[in-house]
Design a protein around this motif. Structure first.
Motif, PDB file in Angstrom:
ATOM      1  N   LEU A   1       0.634  -0.960   0.051  1.00  0.00           N
ATOM      2  CA  LEU A   1       0.037  -0.262  -0.364  1.00  0.00           C
ATOM      3  C   LEU A   1       0.761   0.938  -0.115  1.00  0.00           C
ATOM      4  O   LEU A   1       2.214   1.253   0.359  1.00  0.00           O
ATOM      5  CB  LEU A   1      -0.963  -0.199   1.401  1.00  0.00           C
ATOM      6  CG  LEU A   1      -1.910  -0.943   1.066  1.00  0.00           C
ATOM      7  CD1 LEU A   1      -2.541  -1.202   2.283  1.00  0.00           C
ATOM      8  CD2 LEU A   1      -3.109  -0.642   0.158  1.00  0.00           C
ATOM      9  N   PRO A   2       0.511   2.304  -0.195  1.00  0.00           N
ATOM     10  CA  PRO A   2       1.098   3.792  -0.638  1.00  0.00           C
ATOM     11  C   PRO A   2       1.833   4.540   1.225  1.00  0.00           C
ATOM     12  O   PRO A   2       0.451   4.207   1.669  1.00  0.00           O
ATOM     13  CB  PRO A   2       0.433   3.888  -1.661  1.00  0.00           C
ATOM     14  CG  PRO A   2      -0.865   4.228  -1.697  1.00  0.00           C
ATOM     15  CD  PRO A   2      -0.979   2.640  -1.269  1.00  0.00           C
ATOM     16  N   PRO A   3       2.137   5.205   0.909  1.00  0.00           N
ATOM     17  CA  PRO A   3       1.821   5.575   2.677  1.00  0.00           C
ATOM     18  C   PRO A   3       0.796   6.310   2.771  1.00  0.00           C
ATOM     19  O   PRO A   3       0.010   6.502   1.613  1.00  0.00           O
ATOM     20  CB  PRO A   3       3.526   7.077   1.780  1.00  0.00           C
ATOM     21  CG  PRO A   3       4.195   6.046   0.893  1.00  0.00           C
ATOM     22  CD  PRO A   3       2.976   5.303   0.505  1.00  0.00           C
ATOM     23  N   THR A   4       0.226   6.889   3.808  1.00  0.00           N
ATOM     24  CA  THR A   4      -0.248   7.369   4.364  1.00  0.00           C
ATOM     25  C   THR A   4      -0.351   9.292   3.931  1.00  0.00           C
ATOM     26  O   THR A   4       0.844   9.767   3.195  1.00  0.00           O
ATOM     27  CB  THR A   4      -0.730   7.468   6.180  1.00  0.00           C
ATOM     28  OG1 THR A   4       0.735   8.507   6.764  1.00  0.00           O
ATOM     29  CG2 THR A   4      -0.825   6.220   6.365  1.00  0.00           C
ATOM     30  N   SER A   5      -1.524   9.884   4.135  1.00  0.00           N
ATOM     31  CA  SER A   5      -1.451  11.547   3.463  1.00  0.00           C
ATOM     32  C   SER A   5      -0.478  12.388   4.068  1.00  0.00           C
ATOM     33  O   SER A   5       0.525  12.460   3.740  1.00  0.00           O
ATOM     34  CB  SER A   5      -2.624  11.706   3.876  1.00  0.00           C
ATOM     35  OG  SER A   5      -2.925  12.076   5.044  1.00  0.00           O
ATOM     36  N   ASP A   6      -0.160  11.530   5.446  1.00  0.00           N
ATOM     37  CA  ASP A   6       1.022  12.631   7.123  1.00  0.00           C
ATOM     38  C   ASP A   6       2.400  11.780   5.811  1.00  0.00           C
ATOM     39  O   ASP A   6       3.262  12.545   6.103  1.00  0.00           O
ATOM     40  CB  ASP A   6       0.748  12.013   8.164  1.00  0.00           C
ATOM     41  CG  ASP A   6      -0.837  12.846   8.702  1.00  0.00           C
ATOM     42  OD1 ASP A   6      -1.066  13.600   7.973  1.00  0.00           O
ATOM     43  OD2 ASP A   6      -1.078  12.681   9.736  1.00  0.00           O
ATOM     44  N   GLU A   7       2.440  10.814   5.702  1.00  0.00           N
ATOM     45  CA  GLU A   7       3.679  10.583   5.492  1.00  0.00           C
ATOM     46  C   GLU A   7       4.241  10.749   3.786  1.00  0.00           C
ATOM     47  O   GLU A   7       5.445  11.113   3.558  1.00  0.00           O
ATOM     48  CB  GLU A   7       3.329   8.282   5.066  1.00  0.00           C
ATOM     49  CG  GLU A   7       3.864   8.122   7.295  1.00  0.00           C
ATOM     50  CD  GLU A   7       3.391   6.442   6.610  1.00  0.00           C
ATOM     51  OE1 GLU A   7       4.192   5.503   7.811  1.00  0.00           O
ATOM     52  OE2 GLU A   7       3.013   6.123   5.904  1.00  0.00           O
ATOM     53  N   ARG A   8       3.011  10.725   3.161  1.00  0.00           N
ATOM     54  CA  ARG A   8       3.451  11.537   1.907  1.00  0.00           C
ATOM     55  C   ARG A   8       4.075  12.766   1.808  1.00  0.00           C
ATOM     56  O   ARG A   8       4.798  13.219   1.484  1.00  0.00           O
ATOM     57  CB  ARG A   8       2.548  11.555   1.301  1.00  0.00           C
ATOM     58  CG  ARG A   8       1.887  10.193   0.722  1.00  0.00           C
ATOM     59  CD  ARG A   8       1.029  10.458  -0.477  1.00  0.00           C
ATOM     60  NE  ARG A   8      -0.025  10.464  -0.661  1.00  0.00           N
ATOM     61  CZ  ARG A   8      -0.955   9.686   0.030  1.00  0.00           C
ATOM     62  NH1 ARG A   8      -0.598   8.448  -0.184  1.00  0.00           N
ATOM     63  NH2 ARG A   8      -2.832  10.432   0.597  1.00  0.00           N
ATOM     64  N   LEU A   9       3.188  13.683   2.916  1.00  0.00           N
ATOM     65  CA  LEU A   9       4.042  15.150   3.751  1.00  0.00           C
ATOM     66  C   LEU A   9       5.212  15.283   3.913  1.00  0.00           C
ATOM     67  O   LEU A   9       5.725  16.120   3.349  1.00  0.00           O
ATOM     68  CB  LEU A   9       2.915  15.703   4.402  1.00  0.00           C
ATOM     69  CG  LEU A   9       1.296  16.278   3.926  1.00  0.00           C
ATOM     70  CD1 LEU A   9       0.859  16.827   4.944  1.00  0.00           C
ATOM     71  CD2 LEU A   9       1.687  17.256   2.949  1.00  0.00           C
ATOM     72  N   LEU A  10       5.436  14.210   4.783  1.00  0.00           N
ATOM     73  CA  LEU A  10       6.449  13.725   5.428  1.00  0.00           C
ATOM     74  C   LEU A  10       7.772  13.904   4.019  1.00  0.00           C
ATOM     75  O   LEU A  10       9.201  14.125   4.252  1.00  0.00           O
ATOM     76  CB  LEU A  10       6.825  13.086   6.518  1.00  0.00           C
ATOM     77  CG  LEU A  10       8.530  12.594   6.479  1.00  0.00           C
ATOM     78  CD1 LEU A  10       8.816  14.139   8.018  1.00  0.00           C
ATOM     79  CD2 LEU A  10       7.962  10.882   8.121  1.00  0.00           C
ATOM     80  N   ILE A  11       7.512  13.226   3.803  1.00  0.00           N
ATOM     81  CA  ILE A  11       8.745  12.316   2.349  1.00  0.00           C
ATOM     82  C   ILE A  11       8.880  13.495   1.546  1.00  0.00           C
ATOM     83  O   ILE A  11       9.906  13.810   0.877  1.00  0.00           O
ATOM     84  CB  ILE A  11       7.828  11.594   1.162  1.00  0.00           C
ATOM     85  CG1 ILE A  11       8.095  10.266   2.386  1.00  0.00           C
ATOM     86  CG2 ILE A  11       8.850  10.843   0.415  1.00  0.00           C
ATOM     87  CD1 ILE A  11       7.235   8.469   1.656  1.00  0.00           C
ATOM     88  N   HIS A  12       8.038  14.506   1.125  1.00  0.00           N
ATOM     89  CA  HIS A  12       8.474  15.796   0.570  1.00  0.00           C
ATOM     90  C   HIS A  12       8.982  16.551   1.377  1.00  0.00           C
ATOM     91  O   HIS A  12       9.863  17.160   0.810  1.00  0.00           O
ATOM     92  CB  HIS A  12       6.960  16.410  -0.050  1.00  0.00           C
ATOM     93  CG  HIS A  12       6.662  17.239  -0.660  1.00  0.00           C
ATOM     94  ND1 HIS A  12       7.010  17.455  -2.062  1.00  0.00           N
ATOM     95  CD2 HIS A  12       6.657  18.952  -0.518  1.00  0.00           C
ATOM     96  CE1 HIS A  12       7.322  18.694  -2.851  1.00  0.00           C
ATOM     97  NE2 HIS A  12       6.604  19.768  -1.747  1.00  0.00           N
ATOM     98  N   GLU A  13       8.877  17.077   2.265  1.00  0.00           N
ATOM     99  CA  GLU A  13       9.866  17.165   3.122  1.00  0.00           C
ATOM    100  C   GLU A  13      11.124  16.650   3.185  1.00  0.00           C
ATOM    101  O   GLU A  13      11.838  17.818   3.509  1.00  0.00           O
ATOM    102  CB  GLU A  13       9.348  17.661   4.306  1.00  0.00           C
ATOM    103  CG  GLU A  13       9.918  18.504   5.480  1.00  0.00           C
ATOM    104  CD  GLU A  13       9.416  19.080   7.224  1.00  0.00           C
ATOM    105  OE1 GLU A  13      10.326  18.952   8.101  1.00  0.00           O
ATOM    106  OE2 GLU A  13       8.033  18.287   7.143  1.00  0.00           O
ATOM    107  N   LEU A  14      11.261  16.035   2.866  1.00  0.00           N
ATOM    108  CA  LEU A  14      12.121  15.585   2.805  1.00  0.00           C
ATOM    109  C   LEU A  14      13.043  15.678   2.352  1.00  0.00           C
ATOM    110  O   LEU A  14      14.874  16.189   2.027  1.00  0.00           O
ATOM    111  CB  LEU A  14      12.632  13.743   3.980  1.00  0.00           C
ATOM    112  CG  LEU A  14      12.403  13.462   5.034  1.00  0.00           C
ATOM    113  CD1 LEU A  14      11.935  11.785   5.430  1.00  0.00           C
ATOM    114  CD2 LEU A  14      13.510  14.077   6.117  1.00  0.00           C
ATOM    115  N   TRP A  15      12.412  15.639   0.954  1.00  0.00           N
ATOM    116  CA  TRP A  15      13.089  15.246  -0.781  1.00  0.00           C
ATOM    117  C   TRP A  15      13.779  17.145  -0.639  1.00  0.00           C
ATOM    118  O   TRP A  15      14.769  17.176  -0.917  1.00  0.00           O
ATOM    119  CB  TRP A  15      11.340  14.893  -1.390  1.00  0.00           C
ATOM    120  CG  TRP A  15      12.223  15.850  -3.081  1.00  0.00           C
ATOM    121  CD1 TRP A  15      12.837  14.917  -3.783  1.00  0.00           C
ATOM    122  CD2 TRP A  15      11.674  16.281  -3.917  1.00  0.00           C
ATOM    123  NE1 TRP A  15      13.650  15.384  -5.162  1.00  0.00           N
ATOM    124  CE2 TRP A  15      12.456  16.181  -5.030  1.00  0.00           C
ATOM    125  CE3 TRP A  15      10.967  17.817  -3.768  1.00  0.00           C
ATOM    126  CZ2 TRP A  15      12.050  17.018  -6.188  1.00  0.00           C
ATOM    127  CZ3 TRP A  15      10.848  18.471  -4.998  1.00  0.00           C
ATOM    128  CH2 TRP A  15      11.211  18.232  -6.075  1.00  0.00           C
TER     129      TRP A  15
END
Length: 517
Positions: free
Chosen positions: A325-339
């Motif tokens: 399953l893809p990351p949750t919405s909060d996890e997607r925001l975290l990935i974007h911040e890390l990127w």
């Protein structure tokens, strides 16, 4: 082996199993070894206190023969449990294991292995019509071997096994487990836990019938290991466990490690572990139903319910893993911040307090040797566990630039057995760090078997370890980890999930190491 009173009644059955194999012919190699051992001079005087833990004295056993009288070195354990074995045939337990693992294997071998070998050979010969196979004169009726296994109702007490590690009172045991920093070498203790889970499982699956070949039992997964208190070499330690839940062919093993005071009283819990073992037919390798559990009181019913809940949680976690399953919405925001953060630095050197995930990687390559095999002629899972832990500890030390403290292991699957002679490649790296909010971090170790002819890799195990930073050993703050690729980001999120789960369990267990998380 030190067993609870509940296992004492089984001693007669084990003696009966040994009597079935009395007189079974030894191989020429073993006969030669027995002759050499008989001729060897005694290493100790008779007045010296017998010490089964003493280094340099490998564990061995003697099967009683009708023509007893062959001398065996004093102090060595024997098939009947005494320290002065007299037998015409001797077999050895591999000396590369710890003394605790050796004793557990010795007991298991004594009760099962010789009879196991004979019965399996007879069963194969019967299945093949006896062509080209020598029939053992002690062979039982093949029709008996072909009958289904008999299920026996078992209680949790029936599978209870305990062992004592006398660190305080026995310098030889202390020397075997001491680490370079003066504490207990956790990797060896983890190896012992795997061996004990196997002994507990075999005890539970015994159907009290000598003519039934023992099942093949393997470690499916290590569900959880939590360190609640740092163990000390100044105290004796008791390791005890039992079967706390059964499915159709699977068993949940609960093991507790506790400190013991000078009077033999139990003190604080040190470690709690959960293993999942599975039983298979030794011939067909198909799943076999294990003995069901009889729950005798409310405490056992709670333990059984917890086992069922853990099994359900494992299925849910597998269904919701990032590989499905893809990351949750909060996890997607975290990935974007890390990127965005990684784009900020690009290929430039990171400022103090940050490190790239790819820069934390460590690797090692081993050739698996027969000295580290188990009774099924694959590499012992406890040995793989020890190697993976020491690989993770090395990676953690380089990352935190100090002395990392082991805190937990989470959901380790043994996907495939590792054959003897394999090229085993370990790849370890830091996947998540709580810095600057906390001092804990996550290490992932992957074990791959490499085909020397083609170079193809096959992943056999993935290990997840949680460590904490001992701030008294370093002045450097714990760095934050930054992923560079999407795969690194998924490993980052997976490590974050595991560490947060471990933190909640540490709070629930009231761990004395909570400050390290």
């Amino acid at each position: 082996m030190m067993l609870r009173t509940a296992l004492a009644a089984r001693a007669g059955h084990h003696a009966a199993r040994r009597s079935v194999i009395r007189g079974f012919a030894a191989s020429a190699t073993r006969a030669d070894a027995a002759t050499k051992d008989a001729a060897a001079p005694a290493a100790e005087s008779a007045a010296e206190t017998k010490n089964p833990y003493k280094l340099g004295k490998p564990f061995a056993a003697a099967l009683e023969a009708d023509t007893a009288g062959v001398p065996v070195k004093e102090g060595l354990p024997t098939a009947n449990g005494n320290g002065n074995g007299n037998g015409a045939r001797r077999y050895s337990v591999l000396p590369h294991r710890t003394n605790l693992t050796s004793r557990l294997w010795l007991d298991r071998f004594d009760r099962n292995n010789s009879e196991y070998k004979r019965l399996i050979e007879d069963r194969i010969a019967a299945a093949e019509g006896g062509h080209g196979a020598a029939i053992n004169p002690l062979a039982v009726d093949p029709a008996t071997l072909a009958k289904p296994r008999k299920l026996v109702l078992k209680t949790m007490k029936d599978s209870y096994v305990e062992e004592l590690l006398p660190f305080q009172t026995n310098p030889h045991v202390r020397e075997e487990y001491v680490s370079f920093y003066g504490g207990i070498r956790i990797a060896k203790l983890l190896e012992d836990l795997d061996a004990m889970s196997g002994s507990i499982s075999y005890t539970h699956c015994d159907d009290n019938t000598p003519e039934t070949p023992p099942l093949t039992i393997v470690t499916a997964s290590i569900d959880r290991i939590d360190l609640l208190k740092r163990p000390s070499l100044n105290q004796d330690i008791k390791v005890a466990g039992f079967v706390s839940f059964v499915g159709h062919s699977s068993m949940e093993i609960t093991i507790n490690v506790e400190s013991v005071d000078s009077k033999g009283n139990l003190e604080d819990p040190i470690l709690r572990a959960k293993f999942t073992m599975v039983a298979r037919d030794p011939i067909t390798n198909k799943a076999v139903q294990v003995n069901p559990l009889v729950l005798q009181n409310d405490a056992e019913r709670r333990l059984f319910a917890m086992g069922a809940e853990l099994k359900a949680r494992k299925k849910l976690a597998a269904a919701q893993s990032l590989s499905k399953l893809p990351p949750t919405s909060d996890e997607r925001l975290l990935i974007h911040e890390l990127w965005l953060q990684s784009k900020k630095y690009g290929e430039h050197k990171l400022p103090p307090g940050f490190t790239w995930m790819s820069d934390t990687k460590c690797q090692s390559v081993h050739i698996t040797q027969p000295q580290d095999r188990n009774i099924h002629n694959f590499i012992f899972g406890g040995h793989l566990l020890r190697q993976a832990f020491e690989m993770a500890y090395t990676t953690a030390s380089l990352f935190c630039r100090g002395h990392p403290i082991f805190l937990a292991m989470d959901d380790i699957w043994f996907r495939k057995p590792v054959p003897i002679g394999s090229i085993l490649h370990f790849n370890s790296h830091i996947v998540y760090s709580r810095a600057p909010a906390g001092g804990s971090f996550q290490v992932m170790v992957t074990a791959d078997v490499v085909d020397h002819a083609t170079g193809a890799r096959d992943t056999t195990n993935v290990f997840h370890f949680t460590f904490g930073l001992d701030e008294s050993t370093t002045k450097s703050p714990l760095p934050q980890v930054l992923p560079r690729t999407y795969e690194d980001s998924m490993n980052y999120l997976d490590g974050k999930r595991r560490l947060e789960t471990g933190l909640e369990m540490a709070k629930e267990n009231k761990s004395s190491l909570l400050s390290l998380w």
